[in-house]
Write a protein that holds these residues in place. Structure first.
Motif, mmCIF file in Angstrom:
data_model
loop_
_atom_site.group_PDB
_atom_site.id
_atom_site.type_symbol
_atom_site.label_atom_id
_atom_site.label_comp_id
_atom_site.label_asym_id
_atom_site.label_seq_id
_atom_site.Cartn_x
_atom_site.Cartn_y
_atom_site.Cartn_z
ATOM 1 N N UNK A 117 5.577 -9.426 -1.917
ATOM 2 C CA UNK A 117 4.284 -8.766 -1.702
ATOM 3 C C UNK A 117 3.603 -9.355 -0.477
ATOM 4 N N UNK A 118 3.609 -10.678 -0.419
ATOM 5 C CA UNK A 118 3.079 -11.357 0.756
ATOM 6 C C UNK A 118 4.060 -12.462 1.079
ATOM 7 N N UNK A 163 -0.627 -13.028 -9.651
ATOM 8 C CA UNK A 163 -0.400 -11.599 -9.839
ATOM 9 C C UNK A 163 -1.425 -10.734 -9.115
ATOM 10 N N UNK A 164 -2.574 -11.307 -8.847
ATOM 11 C CA UNK A 164 -3.610 -10.569 -8.129
ATOM 12 C C UNK A 164 -3.540 -11.005 -6.672
ATOM 13 N N UNK A 175 5.118 -6.014 -13.268
ATOM 14 C CA UNK A 175 3.851 -5.617 -12.685
ATOM 15 C C UNK A 175 3.989 -5.220 -11.220
ATOM 16 N N UNK A 176 4.909 -5.871 -10.527
ATOM 17 C CA UNK A 176 4.908 -5.735 -9.070
ATOM 18 C C UNK A 176 5.941 -4.755 -8.536
ATOM 19 N N UNK A 236 -5.293 -4.869 -13.120
ATOM 20 C CA UNK A 236 -4.530 -3.930 -13.946
ATOM 21 C C UNK A 236 -4.506 -4.406 -15.395
ATOM 22 N N UNK A 277 -3.483 -7.737 -17.079
ATOM 23 C CA UNK A 277 -2.151 -8.131 -16.610
ATOM 24 C C UNK A 277 -2.223 -8.987 -15.351
ATOM 25 N N UNK A 278 -3.331 -8.879 -14.633
ATOM 26 C CA UNK A 278 -3.460 -9.613 -13.374
ATOM 27 C C UNK A 278 -4.485 -10.724 -13.559
#
Lengths: 741, 283
Positions: B188-189, A667-668, B251-252, A653, A661-662
């Protein structure tokens, strides 16, 4: 005689890898090596006003700070203008790695920011500013653009279209009018980082008038070619040593090598350029973002009447060409009388896209197989029945009209439908099953191989392919099968570009298919040489001889025998009378072996949080012939795992002004062991005519259908369709609340 | 990349550590398990002239049952606490919350006190310490003091700890017999930073304690939600906790989603804690 083919065989290099003994490029130690560090642009689009290197150059131990003005762009460095955030504008070379990093931080670059075109939809508009100046545009990358009416499309007027593909058959509007049911939907799939464990790295060593390049690549001959083009050296003066690769997935062809080579030649000293993970993310070549609109029509009984698809792929700041594959596949999987496919690829100010395991295919099949699922639901039909009614078989036309060769799509669908995972499915509350198919056309490239019988009768196979998936193990199995010995009696030498016979890059699912054929031919050639020597020794005709477990014998009279070792010894002895035994294989296979896979996912959805948990998975694939079933199943499990990431969490992203951003694994989000459910693997074997022992390429198909299978399972569990990947909890929850979709 | 160069100091006593911390006030950072600090250094998101490695100081690696609380020394690793019989007996919510801290390899090295001193608003242990009304013991050049969780956490990665102070101990109040407890988290995980996390203790006196992470610049106790939870109104507890949160979008997850998840997770945590309390009472 022991069978070596079709038998589970541990990977030859596996023990070293899992025990940490394998040397990767970052482990290459060369005396007096300098360390290079890239200085990257923080802006997505900017003019480089000035670069002040004085502070960096003044640091003791800094050898040079160089820019494209001195050494050229080399496929990486910005020259005067930056086209993506993270693009290197200078490179610092120092005695020590940390010092190089410190110095890179004090190179002062002044930028004049320019407007960045980040959104591919905006980039496609006719009034969009050009992303790249004309001199950086090459020939239009329109490999797939050979549709009947390509000329009708005037998209080339648009500044940022860098590739297109158009296919048409019949009259799609008429076909849609004939339909009882039409699905019309748009699907989005994000750009994806390949997520390999080992970041890019290269070590270049000048030696006299020669240059040696150690690197992590899927194709050492491709590296040699580009390094030679960049440096002006002829190919016989450059040796590329393809190291063990810590994961490539399409990202590791050529990236740092021309720059590193140019630095080493200029500074007359070895140069090491190994990226950090952050540096790797910034300069990554991710799989393309795609937005795909589908209109799919069918009769009440499920017979397809029309398929219209428009594809938009984001190429980033460099011409690419993936749209041709995506457009071709979307229009080639099901028989449909009226077809219209329009694909465009656009430039944007983002890191250039590259290949990611079956480039274009997961995007195309995410859209196609989601739409098929939506259609099945509208019709109230079984998802297998709908697909089997129209699935392409040998002779059916592809999007471009050319007939399919023999393919195993129908057999694969049937095997999945008959598997207990589907047949005995049981659904608890908030659980669902999703079905999706997908395919990959396969690849070809000329290849050669050698097979030597050593003085003691043992066998050495020589190839130039880089082993990223266990292909060397399969080559050992092939030669073993030819000689009737166990696979561990064969050594496979994957030599550098000086020593190895030519091989194409390990991409496109083609190494077993192409190099494997060369190995097979070389082994058969060597075997024939042995038989002819034995014929003289045994005073029999070579055609009456057979070979097993290191002995040649007369068929029907096994006591008349001679050992291969005895024969071979006379070819390596001082004063020996026989010529050395060297088999040769060289092939240029013209027809690829398309492979299809069908996946069934079982998920559970938490309706309160939107979390999607895969709880079971079936992967069925036509592999032609499973030469090493263990390796094939491993490939399939890996492909499924990557698909889960694609479906549920992964996305490159960028911010509105084009900043990544990632930029780290923080973040990824790639799936981890705990995120992957048990995967059942079922192999279908529809032999490929030209494949060794009938084998097809197996690497890419398992990465193709998974995203649609998961999305279809979520729709099955909830009744709600989310069309934008990834299916993050927040997105799913919003859809459940009726806010989207 | 790798970190910028730094000086590496290895004090052998607390006094020595405090001495160098006050000498290089602001330029020195304590290194214990390094599971938060080292990535920040490696990404060059931060840098310090000196790292003060406290791993050679004796008597900081302990888990002790004290009057009313469980004392965790500055060098006690997550994993030791997770597997400690004392913790399981006296404050079982602590090992439960530790399951959500990173992964076993991270917990093997990371320390409970380090996680608290780092004060990441999405971290589990600060929320737990806040929920239970725990405290930390700080030693500095002007002596030793005890700071309550609610006064210790000031903001994003900010605490009331002075540059010359060393966090020597965290104090987690014991859960009385017959308590129920739960830790719920959405990430997220598994092992990722929490999007939202909730610690809950249902005490034998009928009161309920809650701590929320990921929904504010500091971990917080939603007091009104605690009252509603004690009255058995779970949905209202969730609604009130959400109303009290002030998350950011990133972001998340958007702020809206985080707030909605506070509500769901508070509900879930309270239900789970009450069920366990019920089970304890019957058992």
């Amino acid at each position: 005689m022991p069978e070596a083919i079709g038998v589970a065989q541990r990977r030859l290099e596996g023990g070293d890898k899992v025990s940490g003994r394998t040397a990767y490029v970052a482990d290459v130690r060369v005396p007096n090596a300098l360390h290079a560090e890239l200085v990257s642009s923080p802006y997505a689009h900017a003019r480089v006003v000035s670069i002040d290197r004085t502070a960096a150059e003044a640091m003791p131990g800094v050898v040079a700070v160089l820019t494209a003005d001195e050494i050229g762009s080399l496929g990486l460095l910005a020259k005067g203008e930056v086209f993506y955030a993270g693009q290197p504008v200078a490179v610092v070379v120092a005695d020590d790695r940390r010092l190089a990093a410190d110095a890179a931080q004090v190179v002062r670059v002044r930028y004049e920011r320019l407007p960045a075109v980040v959104d591919p939809v905006a980039a496609l508009r006719e009034d969009a500013p050009a992303v790249l100046p004309a001199e950086l545009r090459s020939q239009r990358a329109d490999a797939g653009a050979h549709g009947a009416d390509a000329a009708q499309h005037a998209a080339s007027q648009r500044a940022n279209v860098c590739g297109e593909a158009h296919f048409a058959r019949g009259d799609v509007e008429q076909g849609l009018r004939l339909a009882d049911v039409v699905v019309e939907a748009r699907y989005r799939i994000p750009a994806l980082y390949q997520g390999y464990l080992e970041p890019h790295g290269t070590v270049a060593v000048p030696e006299g008038d020669r240059l040696t390049v150690y690197t992590t690549t899927q194709g050492q001959f491709a590296v040699r070619e580009e390094v030679c083009q960049a440096t002006g050296l002829p190919e016989h003066r450059v040796k590329v040593v393809g190291m063990q690769v810590g994961g490539g997935f399409g990202a590791k062809f050529v990236k740092l090598e021309p720059l590193c080579a140019a630095l080493a030649l200029r500074l007359r000293q070895p140069v090491r350029l190994v990226l950090s993970r952050s540096g790797d993310f910034l300069t990554s070549r991710p799989g393309n973002f795609a937005e795909i609109g589908v209109r799919l029509g069918a009769r009440r009984d499920g017979t397809l009447t029309a398929l219209a698809a428009d594809l938009l792929l984001d190429a980033g700041a460099q011409e690419d060409g993936t749209v041709g594959i995506a457009a071709m596949l979307i229009g080639s999987t099901y028989r449909v009388p009226h077809l219209l496919v329009d694909g465009y690829e656009v430039l944007t100010h983002k890191t250039p896209s590259g290949a990611y395991r079956a480039p274009g295919a997961p995007q195309a099949y995410y859209a196609l197989e989601s739409a098929m699922d939506e259609l099945a639901r509208k019709l109230g039909q079984d998802p297998f029945e709908l697909r089997l009614r129209s699935a392409c078989q040998q002779g059916d036309p592809r999007a471009n009209g050319a007939p399919w060769p023999r393919i195993g799509l129908v057999e694969t669908l049937e095997a999945a439908r008959n598997h207990p995972f589907w047949r005995e499915r049981s659904r608890q509350a908030d659980e669902g099953y999703g079905v999706a198919a997908g395919g990959w056309p396969g690849g070809t490239e000329p290849a050669a191989a050698a097979c030597r019988i050593n003085g003691d009768g043992s066998i050495t196979v020589q190839v130039g392919s880089v082993d990223i998936t266990g292909t060397n193990t399969v080559f050992a199995q092939m030669a073993a099968q030819v000689f009737g010995v166990r696979a561990d009696a064969v050594a496979v030498s994957a030599a550098d570009t000086d020593a190895a016979p030519y091989s194409g890059s390990s991409g496109g699912s083609k190494i077993t298919f192409t190099v494997g054929n060369a190995v097979l031919q070389a082994a058969q050639d060597a075997r024939q040489q042995v038989l002819e020597m034995a014929a003289q020794e045994l005073e029999a005709s070579a055609s009456d001889l057979d070979m097993a477990e290191g002995r040649v014998f007369v068929r029907g009279a096994p006591s008349r025998a001679v050992s291969v070792a005895d024969l071979a010894r006379s070819t390596t002895a001082f004063g020996g009378s026989a010529a050395p035994l060297v088999g040769r294989g060289r092939v240029a296979i013209k027809r690829a072996s398309p492979g299809f896979a069908v996946h069934v996912a079982r998920v559970r959805v938490d309706r309160r949080t939107g979390e999607v948990q895969p709880i079971g998975y079936l992967a069925v694939q036509d592999v032609g012939r499973a030469l090493n079933p263990m390796a094939v199943a491993g490939q399939i499990r890996g492909g499924v795992s990557q698909s889960l990431g694609r479906a549920l969490g992964e996305a490159m992203r960028w911010g509105d002004s084009g900043q990544l951003l990632t930029g780290s694994f923080l973040d990824y989000a790639v799936p981890r062991a705990a995120d992957v459910p048990p995967i059942e693997v079922e192999l279908v074997e529809v032999p490929a005519e030209e494949g060794p022992f009938g084998a097809k390429g197996v690497g890419e198909p398992p990465a193709v259908p998974g995203a649609a299978a998961i999305a279809n399972a979520v729709a099955d569990a909830t009744g709600v369709r989310v069309r934008d990947l990834p299916l993050r909890p927040e997105t799913v929850l919003a859809a459940l609340a009726g806010e989207t979709s | 990349m790798k970190p910028a160069a730094f000086g590496y100091l290895t004090p052998r006593t607390r006094e020595e550590a405090i001495e160098v911390l006050s000498r290089y006030a602001g330029d020195a950072k304590v290194l214990a398990g390094g599971q938060s600090l080292v990535p920040l250094l490696n990404f060059r998101l931060t840098s310090f002239r000196y790292l003060v490695d406290i791993n050679r100081i004796p008597d900081l690696d302990y888990i002790r049952s004290e009057q009313g609380y469980l004392a965790i020394g500055a060098l006690a690793r997550h994993r030791s606490v997770e597997q400690s019989a004392e913790a399981a007996r006296e404050c079982p919510l602590l090992p439960e919350a530790l399951q959500f801290v990173g992964h076993p390899v991270i917990r093997q090295r990371g320390t409970v006190c380090g996680s608290i001193a780092h004060a990441d608003p999405s971290a589990e242990l600060p929320a737990l310490l806040t929920a239970l009304g725990g405290s930390v013991v700080l030693e500095g050049s002007s002596g030793r003091r005890v700071a309550d969780a609610e006064e210790y956490f000031l903001g994003y990665l900010m605490t009331a700890q002075q540059p010359d102070e060393l966090l020597v101990e965290a104090r987690f109040p014991k859960l009385p017999n017959g308590s129920g407890f739960a830790f719920e988290e959405l990430a997220r995980r598994h092992g990722d930073f929490a999007i939202v996390g909730v610690a809950c203790a249902a005490l034998p006196d009928g009161s309920v304690r809650l701590g929320v992470c990921g929904a504010n610049s500091v971990p917080f106790r939603p007091l009104k939600a605690e009252t509603a939870a004690a009255q058995g109104d779970l949905q209202e507890a969730g609604r009130l906790a959400a109303a009290d949160s002030d998350p950011d979008s990133d972001l998340h997850a958007t702020a809206e989603y985080r707030r909605a998840m506070v509500s769901k997770l508070v509900e879930r945590a309270v239900r789970h804690a009450l069920e366990r309390k019920e089970g304890n009472a019957r058992g």
